[in-house]
Design an enzyme around this catalytic site. Structure first.
Site, PDB file in Angstrom:
ATOM      1  N   ASP A 163      11.951  39.231 -21.728  1.00  0.00           N
ATOM      2  CA  ASP A 163      11.205  37.954 -22.767  1.00  0.00           C
ATOM      3  C   ASP A 163       9.832  38.115 -22.491  1.00  0.00           C
ATOM      4  OD1 ASP A 163      13.809  37.084 -23.305  1.00  0.00           O
ATOM      5  OD2 ASP A 163      12.963  35.152 -21.899  1.00  0.00           O
ATOM      6  N   ASP A 186      14.667  41.094 -25.645  1.00  0.00           N
ATOM      7  CA  ASP A 186      14.224  40.353 -26.451  1.00  0.00           C
ATOM      8  C   ASP A 186      12.476  39.778 -26.588  1.00  0.00           C
ATOM      9  OD1 ASP A 186      16.905  39.636 -27.506  1.00  0.00           O
ATOM     10  OD2 ASP A 186      17.129  37.989 -25.854  1.00  0.00           O
TER      11      ASP A 186
END
Length: 325
Positions: A163, A186
């Site tokens: 992230d 991600d």
């Protein structure tokens, strides 16, 4: 003897002219009344970036530069919503480093409070700076969190693990030019419309590059143009993206996709295939073959690709986001 004196005089004149030139150059760089200088060694107006942000006036209609000299700044920063037209400019991307180390599992902090830099204001430019979350791999750890509209990142390094970059507000527009972005899982995620131009994207683990959560009513999400996707040694199994929410939009166009990109390209994260907007056009490199791509993704036509430009993507309800690199 006379010749020696003449030579000495010329050397002295040259020295003073050179010194004056350097002084004028430095003054022109730092003494602009609309520029604040930050330096860890105390030679600027402030020693911390937070102090410089605090003295900026609310809702400025003119361009204000916070010039940050090389150094490591361990700060957890917010550029608040009432600040506009701010440029945060580093002396060099490699040498000007903003770093912090929060992660989601510290006192149950959760992902969205782990940022190193959070930008709530609109019309903000960030240049030549490293923004880093150097937390251990113990949970989600955001380096950059954006909520404002019309934000530009030019020549920046965005470093983290899971992230790294959170584009955290639907309907906002972001532009990344010549940036380096790295992470594990991600590491580019969220609902904003974001254009990535000539960026290098490095995967540090076998995982997912993007996790868009584009709203259904939003025409565009993530667009990567002329970017290079590469990987750390030993990383061989990465997906271009997985949909954090239904209607996720991600497009790679004219990009160099490394061998770490899996032949299937994309993961569905158990979402409805009919709603996912995952596309590619004219990519190249060892991971660019489309022969085994997930059948629910699309390859754009040349005509479709030509219609996707920063101007068309960033014009919303006649409101334009003008880009000048």
């Amino acid at each position: 003897m006379r010749n020696n004196r003449l030579i000495a005089a010329l050397i002295i004149i040259f020295y003073f002219q050179f010194s004056i030139f350097n002084t004028i150059s430095a003054q022109s760089k730092y003494d602009n009344p609309d520029t604040i200088v930050v330096s860890r060694d105390g030679t600027g107006d402030f020693r911390t970036i937070d102090e410089a942000i605090e003295v900026c006036r609310a809702f400025m209609e003119y361009h204000k530069v916070i010039y940050v000299k090389n150094g490591v700044y361990k700060e957890k920063l917010i550029i608040p919503s009432w600040l506009t037209n701010i440029e945060l400019c580093g002396e060099s991307a490699d040498g000007t480093i903003i770093t912090y180390d929060d992660h989601a599992n510290i006192n149950k902090m959760g992902t969205f409070r782990t940022y190193t830099l959070k930008i709530e204001g609109c019309d903000i430019t960030v240049k030549n700076i490293t923004i880093e979350n150097n937390a251990a791999k113990l949970g989600q750890a955001v380096a950059l969190h954006t909520e404002g509209d019309r934000i530009k990142f030019i020549g920046c390094r965005l470093l983290g693990n899971q992230d790294t970059v959170y584009t955290g507000m639907a309907g906002t527009r972001l532009y990344f030019y010549d940036c380096y972005i790295e992470g594990t899982t991600d590491f580019i995620f969220g609902p904003s419309t974001a254009w990535f131009e000539k960026c290098t994207i490095l995967s540090k683990a076998d995982s997912y590059v993007t996790a868009a959560s584009t709203p259904q009513e939003q025409k565009y999400g993530y667009i990567f143009h002329d970017c290079t996707l590469t990987a750390a040694p030993g990383v061989t199994k990465c997906y271009l993206g997985r949909p954090w929410r239904q209607y996720a939009y991600t497009l790679f166009i004219d990009c160099n996709l490394g061998a770490h990109i899996l032949p299937v390209g994309w993961h569905d994260w158990k979402k409805d295939h009919a709603s996912i907007r995952y596309m590619e056009y004219n990519n190249h490199g060892a991971g660019a073959s489309t022969s085994q791509r997930a059948e629910w993704t699309r390859q754009l036509t040349k005509k479709e690709a030509q219609q996707i430009t920063p101007e068309t993507v960033f014009t919303i309800h006649n409101s334009q986001f003008i880009i000048h690199n």
